[in-house]
Write an enzyme that holds these catalytic residues in place. Structure first.
Site, PDB file in Angstrom:
ATOM      1  CG  ASP A  82      39.744  89.744  10.169  1.00  0.00           C
ATOM      2  OD1 ASP A  82      38.567  89.827   9.807  1.00  0.00           O
ATOM      3  OD2 ASP A  82      40.187  88.800  10.852  1.00  0.00           O
ATOM      4  CD  GLU A 129      35.494  92.112  10.779  1.00  0.00           C
ATOM      5  OE1 GLU A 129      34.464  91.420  10.745  1.00  0.00           O
ATOM      6  OE2 GLU A 129      36.546  91.723  11.311  1.00  0.00           O
TER       7      GLU A 129
HETATM    8  C1  GLC Z   1      36.365  88.529  10.829  1.00  0.00           C
HETATM    9  C2  GLC Z   1      35.922  87.893   9.534  1.00  0.00           C
HETATM   10  C3  GLC Z   1      35.326  86.542   9.818  1.00  0.00           C
HETATM   11  C4  GLC Z   1      36.346  85.687  10.534  1.00  0.00           C
HETATM   12  C5  GLC Z   1      36.904  86.402  11.758  1.00  0.00           C
HETATM   13  C6  GLC Z   1      38.117  85.711  12.294  1.00  0.00           C
HETATM   14  O1  GLC Z   1      35.304  88.802  11.659  1.00  0.00           O
HETATM   15  O2  GLC Z   1      35.033  88.736   8.875  1.00  0.00           O
HETATM   16  O3  GLC Z   1      34.908  85.927   8.638  1.00  0.00           O
HETATM   17  O4  GLC Z   1      35.748  84.481  10.925  1.00  0.00           O
HETATM   18  O5  GLC Z   1      37.303  87.725  11.461  1.00  0.00           O
HETATM   19  O6  GLC Z   1      39.278  86.067  11.594  1.00  0.00           O
END
Ligand code: GLC
Length: 647
Positions: free
Chosen positions: A289, A331
Site C-alpha cells: 500500500d 499500489e
Molecule cells: C492507499 C489506500 C487508501 C488509503 C491510503 C492510506 O492509497 O488505497 O484507501 O487511504 O493508502 O493508507
C-alpha cells in the site's frame, strides 16, 4: 555451492556475530531437503540483498539479524505453503494467466466476517473469480481506521472479522478451490494506536526514531514547502501536532496514520518480519500500500525516492527466499512514467504487478467526453511496454477516481485546460453536465487548487442508478449495456482484470455512510456499501440488470480464460475506426486474432476495418460476419474472433 552453514557463517561472520554457532545449529535442525532449498534461494540473492542493505543502512548486525529471521520464517512456513512455493517456482508466470479474474472486497460488507466469507466461496466461484483481494482486515480502532489502512497490530485480525486461525482456514479452503488470496500490507505508516506509536508518544527515544518526530515547527514547515497533500480537505498538511508530548509527527495521510521512518533499519527489519508473518498465513499476493511514499527526504516531494526502489527490490528478494509463492502488487497511483519503474528491470525485478491506473481514469474521461483518442494513445503506450510487465486492470476500486490524465497532450492537441476539464469531468459524473446519466459524488474538493476527485460505483456512474430511480426501462437497457461494454474493454487489456465486489451485481451507490459520524466526511464510503445479497438472488434472471451483468461478465470471463489471444504473450494494438466515438483493440497470438470494438456514444454506429478481410465470428453470439459496415450498438461492444487470422 556453499551449504547453508557456510551461508549463515558468511552473514554471521561479516556481522562479527557470536551467533554463528546457534545459526549453524538451527541449520542442522532443518530437514535436509528444505535446508538445501532455502540455501539455494538465499545464495541466489545474498550478494545483491547484502549490497542493497548495506547501501541503505550500513549495519552489519541488523543485516545478520534479518538473515537469521528469514531462515526462521522459512522454517516456520506451513508444509502446504512450502508445497505451493515449489509449484509456483516451477510455474513462475502463473499470475500472467488469462484465466485469472480478481475481485476485491471488504470482508464485513460481503459476508460479515472471515468465516462468513468462507461459506460464501461458492458464490465467488460462480462469478468465475479465482483471486480474492481482501481489503484491510487487521486490527484497527474504529473512527481512526481509514477503512483499515491504519493498522494497530499487524499480527492480529480485527476482532469482529475473526482471528488469524480463521484467516489460515480461509486460505486453505481457497487454495483447495483454486482461489488465490491477496491482502494489503500497509507499510508506509502505522496507526497511532500501534504499540510503537504509543511508546513513541510516551517519549521512548527508540520508538520515536521509528517515526518522524519534531519538537520544533521549523522542519515540518520546511517539508510542507515541497510535499504535496494527499487529503487536502479531509486531512490537510503532512504533520500533526501532538499536544500531550509536545511534538509534531509526520502524517502524510490522516492524522492518526503516522509515517514510518525507513531510515531506521529496525523499522525495515520489523516490517519485513510482519510481511513474512502474513505471507505465512497463506497469502498468494501482497498489495504494498502507498509504496511510493515510504522514503522521506527534506527538500523533495517525498515520493518515489530511489531508496523506495531499493526497499521494494529487497522485499522482492526476501519474498523469493522465504515465500516464493507470494507475488507483490504495488499500489502506485501516479502518472505512467512514475509507475513503470516499480516493475524494476528484467534482471532486477521489483513488483510483479502494478495497477493500470492511468488507463482506468482515462476510460472514465472517455465516458464523459465520448472521445476515444486519449484512451487510444494511453493503450498504445501500455502496449508498447515489455511483455514481462503485467498490470492489474480495473474500472473501480475502494478509492476515488483521481483525474491523472495526460493534460499536456490534451492541451497540445485540443487546447484543453486542466482545471476546466477536471471541473467538467466532476460535473459530468455528478450528473450535471454533458447529457450525463451518472450519479457520483466529489471527494476532497480542494477549493485552493480547483482539484477534486470522484466517487461512485461503476453501475451508478454508468446510469443504472438513475434509470432505476426513474423506472426508465430503455435507459436501463442502455446503462447495463454500457456497464458491460466498459468491463469488456477492461477485459480486453493485458493482465489481471479485478472486479470490485458488487459490480458483478450492478450494485449502486450506498449513501448510508452519511448517517455514520465516523464515515460521513469520507465520500469513498459511497462505493463501499454492504453487498445486497437480495440482488444476488437474480443472478440467473436475464430480465434483471443484475442477471444481465452477472451472466454477461461470466460469459466474458469464460471467453477470456479460454482464448489464447487474451494471454500476456499476445500482440496488442489499437485500430483506426475513423470515428472518435469508437475504440477498437486487436489481440493476436498464433492461431487466433480477436478484435474488440467499443462504442462510447449514445448512437448506434457502423465500422469497417479494410485491412481485416475474411470472416470473423462474434464471440458472444456465434454469428459470422465481415468487418465491413459492422453495426456496434449504442454504448455497446463486440468481440470478434478470427481463427488462423494474422496479426
Ligand atoms: C492507499 C489506500 C487508501 C488509503 C491510503 C492510506 O492509497 O488505497 O484507501 O487511504 O493508502 O493508507
Amino acid at each position: 555451492m556453499k551449504d547453508f552453514q557456510s551461508q549463515v557463517c558468511v552473514c554471521a561472520a561479516s556481522a562479527n556475530l557470536a551467533s554463528a554457532k546457534s545459526c549453524a545449529e538451527m541449520g542442522l535442525k532443518m530437514a535436509k531437503k528444505e535446508e538445501t532449498l532455502f540455501q539455494n534461494r538465499m545464495t541466489r540473492h545474498m550478494e545483491e540483498l547484502r549490497w542493497l542493505y548495506m547501501e541503505l543502512y550500513d549495519n552489519e548486525s541488523m543485516f545478520a539479524e534479518l538473515c537469521q529471521n528469514l531462515y526462521e520464517f522459512a522454517k516456520a512456513r506451513p508444509a502446504a505453503l512450502k508445497k505451493r512455493d515449489l509449484e509456483r517456482e516451477a510455474d513462475p508466470e502463473w499470475y500472467k494467466s488469462n484465466a485469472l479474474l480478481g475481485m476485491m472486497m471488504y470482508i464485513d460488507n460481503f459476508a460479515g466476517n472471515l468465516n462468513g466469507l468462507r461459506e460464501k466461496l461458492p458464490y465467488i466461484q460462480q462469478a468465475g473469480v479465482n483471486l480474492l483481494h481482501l481489503m484491510p482486515f487487521l486490527d484497527t480502532v474504529p473512527g481512526r481506521s481509514d477503512g483499515g489502512y491504519a493498522v494497530a497490530d499487524f499480527r492480529k485480525v480485527r476482532s469482529d472479522l475473526g482471528s488469524m486461525d480463521d484467516l489460515e482456514k480461509l486460505a486453505a479452503v481457497c487454495h483447495k478451490k483454486g482461489i488465490n488470496l491477496c491482502m494489503d500490507f500497509v507499510m508506509n505508516h502505522t496507526s497511532q494506536d500501534h504499540e510503537w506509536a504509543k511508546r513513541a508518544r510516551q517519549g521512548e527515544g527508540e520508538y520515536m526514531s521509528r517515526y518522524f518526530f519534531f519538537a520544533d515547527p521549523s522542519i515540518p514547515a520546511e517539508y510542507e514547502k515541497t510535499v504535496p497533500q494527499v487529503f487536502p480537505t479531509t486531512a490537510p498538511g503532512n504533520f500533526t501536532w501532538l499536544d500531550d508530548c509536545k511534538h509534531y509527527v509526520m502524517t502524510s495521510f490522516y492524522p492518526y496514520q503516522w509515517d514510518l521512518n525507513y531510515r531506521n533499519p529496525r523499522v525495515f527489519n520489523e516490517m519485513m518480519y510482519h510481511y513474512l508473518f502474513l505471507a505465512n498465513k497463506g497469502m498468494d499476493m501482497i498489495r504494498i500500500d502507498a509504496v511510493p511514499y515510504i522514503w522521506k527526504e527534506l527538500g523533495t516531494d517525498c515520493r518515489n525516492r530511489p531508496q523506495v526502489h531499493t526497499i521494494v527490490r529487497m522485499m522482492r528478494m526476501i519474498g523469493e527466499i522465504v515465500c516464493p509463492n507470494v507475488i507483490l502488487l504495488g499500489e502506485v497511483v501516479m502518472e505512467p512514467v512514475k509507475v513503470v519503474p516499480y516493475f524494476g528491470s528484467i534482471d532486477k525485478p521489483e513488483c510483479h504487478l502494478l495497477y493500470n491506473v492511468t488507463t482506468m481514469c482515462t476510460t472514465w474521461h472517455t465516458v464523459a467526453t465520448r472521445d476515444t483518442r486519449l484512451l487510444r494513445r494511453q493503450l498504445d503506450a501500455v502496449n508498447a511496454l515489455p511483455k514481462e510487465y503485467v498490470f492489474l486492470n480495473y474500472l473501480r476500486c475502494h478509492d476515488d477516481i483521481g483525474w491523472g490524465l495526460d493534460y499536456e497532450w490534451l492541451h497540445q492537441n485540443f487546447g484543453t485546460d486542466e482545471i476546466l476539464h477536471k471541473r467538467y469531468l466532476n460535473d459530468y459524473f455528478q450528473g450535471f453536465a454533458g447529457n450525463s446519466t451518472s450519479r457520483g459524488e466529489l471527494y476532497n474538493d480542494d477549493i485552493a487548487s480547483g482539484d477534486a476527485r470522484l466517487c461512485g460505483t461503476t453501475a451508478s456512474l454508468c446510469g443504472i442508478e438513475k434509470a432505476r430511480f426513474e423506472q426508465d426501462h430503455e435507459a436501463m437497457e442502455r446503462a447495463v449495456r454500457f456497464d458491460l461494454a466498459l468491463h469488456a474493454m477492461m477485459f480486453m487489456q493485458t493482465g489481471i482484470p479485478m472486479l470490485y465486489s458488487g459490480d458483478e451485481l450492478a450494485q449502486v451507490n450506498d449513501c448510508s455512510y452519511k448517517e455514520e459520524p465516523q464515515k460521513a466526511d469520507d465520500s469513498r464510503y459511497l462505493h463501499r456499501g454492504r453487498l445486497r445479497w437480495e440482488q444476488a438472488e437474480h443472478i440467473h434472471d436475464l430480465e434483471t440488470p443484475e442477471g444481465k451483468i452477472f451472466c454477461g461478465l461470466h460469459a466474458l470471463t469464460t471467453l477470456r480464460g479460454s482464448s489464447p489471444a487474451f494471454g500476456t504473450g499476445a500482440d496488442v494494438w489499437t485500430l483506426d475506426t475513423g470515428d472518435n466515438g469508437l475504440l477498437a483493440v486487436g489481440r493476436y497470438v498464433k492461431g487466433q486474432k480477436v478484435i474488440g470494438v467499443f462504442n462510447f456514444t449514445e448512437w448506434e454506429k457502423t465500422v469497417t476495418f479494410p485491412h481485416d478481410s475474411g470472416e470473423f465470428t462474434d464471440m458472444l453470439t456465434g454469428e459470422t460476419c465481415l468487418l465491413q459496415d459492422l453495426p456496434i450498438p449504442a454504448y455497446g461492444f463486440r468481440y470478434l474472433e478470427q481463427k488462423d487470422g494474422r496479426g
